[in-house]
Motif scaffolding. Structure first.
Motif, PDB file in Angstrom:
ATOM      1  N   UNK A 181      61.311  39.441  33.932  1.00 42.68           N
ATOM      2  CA  UNK A 181      60.204  38.736  33.220  1.00 42.68           C
ATOM      3  C   UNK A 181      60.132  38.968  31.886  1.00 42.68           C
ATOM      4  N   UNK A 182      59.757  38.130  31.033  1.00 38.69           N
ATOM      5  CA  UNK A 182      59.938  38.052  29.447  1.00 38.69           C
ATOM      6  C   UNK A 182      59.346  39.396  28.932  1.00 38.69           C
ATOM      7  N   UNK A 183      58.229  39.909  29.591  1.00 37.36           N
ATOM      8  CA  UNK A 183      57.560  41.078  29.056  1.00 37.36           C
ATOM      9  C   UNK A 183      57.922  42.334  29.801  1.00 37.36           C
ATOM     10  N   UNK A 184      58.566  42.386  30.697  1.00 40.02           N
ATOM     11  CA  UNK A 184      58.947  43.490  31.611  1.00 40.02           C
ATOM     12  C   UNK A 184      59.616  44.775  30.598  1.00 40.02           C
ATOM     13  N   UNK A 185      59.099  45.899  30.754  1.00 40.20           N
ATOM     14  CA  UNK A 185      59.275  46.987  30.119  1.00 40.20           C
ATOM     15  C   UNK A 185      60.821  47.268  29.856  1.00 40.20           C
ATOM     16  N   UNK A 186      61.589  46.975  31.133  1.00 37.20           N
ATOM     17  CA  UNK A 186      62.977  47.046  30.967  1.00 37.20           C
ATOM     18  C   UNK A 186      63.743  46.075  30.235  1.00 37.20           C
ATOM     19  N   UNK A 187      63.171  44.881  30.180  1.00 36.10           N
ATOM     20  CA  UNK A 187      63.770  43.986  29.233  1.00 36.10           C
ATOM     21  C   UNK A 187      63.532  43.945  27.897  1.00 36.10           C
ATOM     22  N   UNK A 208      63.657  39.168  46.608  1.00 37.01           N
ATOM     23  CA  UNK A 208      62.546  39.530  46.209  1.00 37.01           C
ATOM     24  C   UNK A 208      62.118  39.893  44.759  1.00 37.01           C
ATOM     25  N   UNK A 209      63.054  40.443  43.969  1.00 35.10           N
ATOM     26  CA  UNK A 209      62.788  40.681  42.699  1.00 35.10           C
ATOM     27  C   UNK A 209      62.664  39.367  42.000  1.00 35.10           C
ATOM     28  N   UNK A 210      63.555  38.314  41.960  1.00 31.86           N
ATOM     29  CA  UNK A 210      63.315  37.176  41.595  1.00 31.86           C
ATOM     30  C   UNK A 210      62.430  36.348  41.749  1.00 31.86           C
ATOM     31  N   UNK A 211      61.989  36.407  43.010  1.00 34.37           N
ATOM     32  CA  UNK A 211      60.605  35.811  43.411  1.00 34.37           C
ATOM     33  C   UNK A 211      59.500  36.151  42.861  1.00 34.37           C
ATOM     34  N   UNK A 212      59.502  37.454  42.457  1.00 32.20           N
ATOM     35  CA  UNK A 212      58.212  38.140  41.872  1.00 32.20           C
ATOM     36  C   UNK A 212      58.389  37.718  40.342  1.00 32.20           C
ATOM     37  N   UNK A 213      59.429  37.675  39.820  1.00 30.16           N
ATOM     38  CA  UNK A 213      59.274  37.072  38.344  1.00 30.16           C
ATOM     39  C   UNK A 213      59.101  35.690  38.088  1.00 30.16           C
ATOM     40  N   UNK A 214      59.518  34.766  39.145  1.00 29.67           N
ATOM     41  CA  UNK A 214      59.368  33.337  39.063  1.00 29.67           C
ATOM     42  C   UNK A 214      57.649  33.238  39.350  1.00 29.67           C
ATOM     43  N   UNK A 215      57.152  34.074  40.223  1.00 31.01           N
ATOM     44  CA  UNK A 215      55.725  33.757  40.388  1.00 31.01           C
ATOM     45  C   UNK A 215      54.869  34.415  39.208  1.00 31.01           C
ATOM     46  N   UNK A 216      55.460  35.347  38.594  1.00 30.03           N
ATOM     47  CA  UNK A 216      54.714  35.861  37.365  1.00 30.03           C
ATOM     48  C   UNK A 216      54.815  34.594  36.080  1.00 30.03           C
ATOM     49  N   UNK A 217      55.896  34.298  35.998  1.00 28.93           N
ATOM     50  CA  UNK A 217      56.111  33.233  35.106  1.00 28.93           C
ATOM     51  C   UNK A 217      55.123  31.828  35.254  1.00 28.93           C
ATOM     52  N   UNK A 218      55.204  31.463  36.669  1.00 25.30           N
ATOM     53  CA  UNK A 218      54.478  30.285  36.920  1.00 25.30           C
ATOM     54  C   UNK A 218      53.023  30.803  36.715  1.00 25.30           C
ATOM     55  N   UNK A 219      52.557  31.739  36.988  1.00 24.17           N
ATOM     56  CA  UNK A 219      51.127  32.244  36.792  1.00 24.17           C
ATOM     57  C   UNK A 219      50.635  32.214  35.301  1.00 24.17           C
ATOM     58  N   UNK A 220      51.898  32.513  34.558  1.00 24.92           N
ATOM     59  CA  UNK A 220      51.366  32.659  32.957  1.00 24.92           C
ATOM     60  C   UNK A 220      51.295  31.299  32.197  1.00 24.92           C
ATOM     61  N   UNK A 221      51.672  30.262  32.935  1.00 30.88           N
ATOM     62  CA  UNK A 221      51.948  29.074  32.332  1.00 30.88           C
ATOM     63  C   UNK A 221      50.824  28.109  32.450  1.00 30.88           C
TER      64      UNK A 221
END
Length: 216
Positions: free
Chosen positions: A10-16, A203-216
């Motif tokens: 995710x764009x704001x993920x601490x690892x990224x 599962x990881x990508x589904x979570x990231x996609x869901x977070x991105x969709x929720x922020x739009x």
């Protein structure tokens, strides 16, 4: 490792964000290092760094000044130990795609095991720092061989010398690495073999996609 963090998290993920920070720090140090030799190139690069504020040039902002926060006891040894195990793993699957495998690392309780735990707190993970270094789809960290290990399993053995506190702490540790084909499907987004089916993200990508969709 970099591509997975930059393009899959995710764009704001601490690892990224931590990956971007390391790249920014590395670029800053490299540019300042060759500035006395290639001043025009260094100045041009410096002016195009998007996060630099103000109009000061590379020669007006001082010499290299790396933060002491980057020096963390044990982290260098942890990375070097993980890289040694990765080399053992890649050597055992010579020429094959590392992502098609899962890795089992077995280390007896001790300093090396503790260092690896700093890179992977969970027993099994597909998103830990240790797994990113191993370049596999999944890594399992154990203190003893699994009971279900086949008798003909290809077990690669190795040793790693830990040297901490300027030599005050030295420990020779042994490890075992087992590589076996992973049974999961390839994720269509991150390309790792961590999905339940080839048509559904992991599962990881589904979570990231869901977070991105929720922020739009």
């Amino acid at each position: 490792l970099l591509s997975c963090r930059l393009y899959c998290e995710e764009a704001k993920d601490p690892k990224r964000r931590s990956c971007q920070t390391v790249l920014a720090e590395a670029l800053d140090i490299i540019v300042r290092s060759f500035a006395p030799i290639l001043p025009h190139l260094a100045e041009e690069v410096f002016q195009y760094i998007p996060y630099k504020k103000g109009s000061e040039g590379v020669f007006r902002t001082g010499w290299i000044n790396a933060s002491s926060a980057w020096k963390k006891p044990g982290i260098e040894e942890a990375i070097e130990g993980a890289c040694a195990m990765r080399d053992s793993f890649l050597g055992s699957i010579s020429g094959k795609n590392a992502l098609e495998y899962e890795v089992i690392i077995v280390i007896e309780p001790g300093l090396l095991f503790e260092l690896m735990e700093a890179l992977q707190a969970e027993e099994t993970s597909s998103v830990s720092q240790l797994n990113e270094i191993m370049m596999a789809s999944q890594t399992t960290l154990l203190s003893e061989l699994p009971k279900e290990t086949p008798s003909d399993a290809n077990i690669i053995k190795g040793t790693f010398l830990i040297n901490l506190e300027g030599g005050d702490i030295c420990e020779q540790s042994s490890y075992k690495v087992i590589a076996r084909p992973i049974a999961k499907a390839k994720c269509p987004r991150c390309r790792r073999y961590t999905a339940e089916s080839s048509s559904t993200p992991c599962p990881r990508c589904l979570q990231v996609l869901a977070a991105a969709k929720g922020s739009t």
